[in-house]
Design an enzyme around this catalytic site. Structure first.
Site, mmCIF file in Angstrom:
data_model
loop_
_atom_site.group_PDB
_atom_site.id
_atom_site.type_symbol
_atom_site.label_atom_id
_atom_site.label_comp_id
_atom_site.label_asym_id
_atom_site.label_seq_id
_atom_site.Cartn_x
_atom_site.Cartn_y
_atom_site.Cartn_z
ATOM 1 N N ASN A 217 0.859 -1.191 0.000
ATOM 2 C CA ASN A 217 0.000 0.000 0.000
ATOM 3 C C ASN A 217 0.892 1.237 0.000
ATOM 4 O O ASN A 217 1.886 1.282 0.716
ATOM 5 C CB ASN A 217 -0.844 -0.057 1.288
ATOM 6 N N HIS A 253 -4.614 9.692 -1.488
ATOM 7 C CA HIS A 253 -4.638 10.987 -0.781
ATOM 8 C C HIS A 253 -4.291 12.065 -1.810
ATOM 9 O O HIS A 253 -3.126 12.300 -2.113
ATOM 10 C CB HIS A 253 -3.594 11.014 0.346
ATOM 11 N N GLU A 282 -7.370 4.758 0.888
ATOM 12 C CA GLU A 282 -7.372 5.894 1.831
ATOM 13 C C GLU A 282 -7.767 7.201 1.133
ATOM 14 O O GLU A 282 -7.133 8.242 1.327
ATOM 15 C CB GLU A 282 -5.964 6.067 2.457
ATOM 16 N N ASP A 284 -8.938 10.665 0.027
ATOM 17 C CA ASP A 284 -9.458 11.978 0.403
ATOM 18 C C ASP A 284 -8.854 13.016 -0.538
ATOM 19 O O ASP A 284 -7.875 12.727 -1.233
ATOM 20 C CB ASP A 284 -9.266 12.322 1.892
HETATM 21 C C1 XIL Z 1 -3.007 8.763 9.758
HETATM 22 C C2 XIL Z 1 -4.217 8.879 10.680
HETATM 23 O O1 XIL Z 1 -5.311 9.321 9.926
HETATM 24 C C3 XIL Z 1 -3.929 9.828 11.817
HETATM 25 O O2 XIL Z 1 -5.003 9.833 12.753
HETATM 26 C C4 XIL Z 1 -2.632 9.453 12.506
HETATM 27 O O3 XIL Z 1 -2.325 10.399 13.508
HETATM 28 C C5 XIL Z 1 -1.498 9.373 11.508
HETATM 29 O O4 XIL Z 1 -1.835 8.453 10.482
HETATM 30 N N1 XIL Z 1 -1.161 7.094 5.303
HETATM 31 C C6 XIL Z 1 -1.528 6.004 6.048
HETATM 32 C C7 XIL Z 1 -2.386 6.179 7.245
HETATM 33 O O5 XIL Z 1 -1.226 4.859 5.652
HETATM 34 O O6 XIL Z 1 -2.138 5.225 8.235
HETATM 35 C C8 XIL Z 1 -2.273 7.579 7.802
HETATM 36 O O7 XIL Z 1 -3.231 7.724 8.846
HETATM 37 C C9 XIL Z 1 -2.466 8.603 6.713
HETATM 38 C C10 XIL Z 1 -1.423 8.461 5.651
#
Ligand code: XIL
Length: 372
Positions: A217, A253, A282, A284
């Site tokens: 990932n 992201h 993930e 957003d």
């Molecule tokens: C982030 C969480 O959303 C937060 O709450 C935490 O403090 C830090 O991590 N990539 C990832 C996730 O794989 O695990 C991350 O999550 C965001 C970026």
């Protein structure tokens, strides 16, 4: 069912085919349910179901426990969940040898009650490691040989604990560096176990639960670029050496100050051809505040591009948001001046991005999304 489909095909013959959109040319003269138009105003999980696609969200366990609206919406809108934090190493083993399963087990139970799959996040990551581990490695009190045993035990203990309850695991998260020439990051794992540590980690996870699907990932690999190509080549190599890699997770992201990865579908297609499942894990879409109308349009377009890419890829099995409401999004805390990255606002009101996800799911035809 079959009779009804054939009947429907007959009724919809010739001119009326136009009613159901451009891709109604179904093999065997049948119209499958995926080709019928759907009422748009349904929960995302209902709209995704006819594609056999799971729609997921990251879950903040504090919010799940304290906020009834949040809890209701997680259950109503989503058919998959990912622990936003509680399955990370620092949460599962804050004290060496003492596992804290409580919050993660609670999420697994919530998912079971609500007919949701659980995406396991994450076994190995260079962030959110427990202090005892990072300081022990830094001060030399944990040797490389010992770290190898610690990593193996961690993977085996966690995968066994959730065996039969987790759908796929992010075995290694964010393994590659950024830039024009991505290489495996120098992490404590690579240092202790050597450059083959990923194949080793996959093997240990597979031994602990031969049925769970194993993923890599990462971020910034949604479109075709140097980093996603590095992953493509690496995944091909892992498959050639028969490492048990099942899937590739694309974090998604996005940030509107950078180009939208409009070629995400072509990117996923090449991983699909390797025989790998794919998933957006993930998603957003952040921007600088205050929003402009351009930002709103950009956000609609960005969510749509990623969801369409998944819908066009036969083995894209999950589309997961990194939180669904701005009330609990990680973005403002991590990216100064940016925010509003999720489809619902801080009062749980749908934004245009939410409607765009509904429309995209309701209007899509194309393949169903089966596991390999
Ligand atoms: C982030 C969480 O959303 C937060 O709450 C935490 O403090 C830090 O991590 N990539 C990832 C996730 O794989 O695990 C991350 O999550 C965001 C970026």
């Amino acid at each position: 069912m079959k009779t009804m489909r054939i009947l429907a095909a007959g009724l919809l013959a010739a001119g009326s085919l136009a009613l159901v959109g451009p891709s109604t040319a179904v093999a065997g003269n049948e119209i499958s349910s995926v080709d019928r138009p759907q009422p748009v105003d349904q929960p995302l999980r209902a709209l995704a179901k006819r594609h056999d696609l799971r729609i997921g969200t990251a879950v903040d366990m504090d919010a799940l426990g304290s906020d009834t609206t949040y809890r209701t919406l997680v259950a109503r809108e989503f058919s998959a969940v990912t622990a936003e934090n509680v399955m990370k190493w620092e949460s599962l083993e804050p004290v060496r040898g003492q596992y804290n399963w409580g919050p993660a087990d609670e999420l697994v139970e919530f998912a079971r009650r609500n007919g949701q799959k659980v995406h396991g996040h994450t076994l190995l990551w260079h962030n959110q490691l427990p202090g005892w581990l990072t300081s022990g490695v830094a001060d030399g009190s944990i040797s490389s040989a010992e770290l190898r045993d610690i990593v193996r035990d961690h993977i085996k203990t966690v995968v066994r604990h959730f065996a039969g309850k987790v759908w796929h695991w992010d075995v290694v998260n964010e393994a590659f560096t950024d830039g024009d020439n991505p290489v495996l990051r120098d992490t404590i794992f690579k240092t202790a176990l050597g450059p083959d540590y990923i194949a080793q980690a996959l093997k240990w996870a597979h031994e602990a639960d031969p049925r769970v699907k194993l993923y890599l990932n990462d971020y910034a690999i949604d479109g075709i670029n140097a980093k996603s190509t590095a992953y493509y080549n690496y995944a091909k190599q892992l498959r050639a050496q028969r490492a048990p890699l099942d899937g590739m997770g694309f974090q998604g992201h996005l940030d509107l100050q950078y180009p939208i990865p409009i070629d995400a579908a072509a990117n996923l297609a090449r991983f699909d051809k390797l025989g790998l499942e794919t998933a957006f894990t993930e998603v957003d879409v952040r921007y600088f505040l205050p929003a402009s109308t351009y930002n709103t349009a950009g956000q609609v377009g960005s969510f749509t591009v990623l969801l369409q890419a998944c819908l066009l890829t036969p083995h894209c099995v999950m589309f997961t948001l990194w939180g669904f409401t701005d009330k609990y999004s990680w973005v403002p805390g991590f990216f100064t001046g940016q925010g509003e990255a999720t489809p619902l606002d801080a009062n749980f009101q749908p934004k245009p991005a939410y409607t765009a996800l509904q429309l995209t799911l309701a209007g899509a035809t194309g393949p169903r999304h089966r596991d390999f």
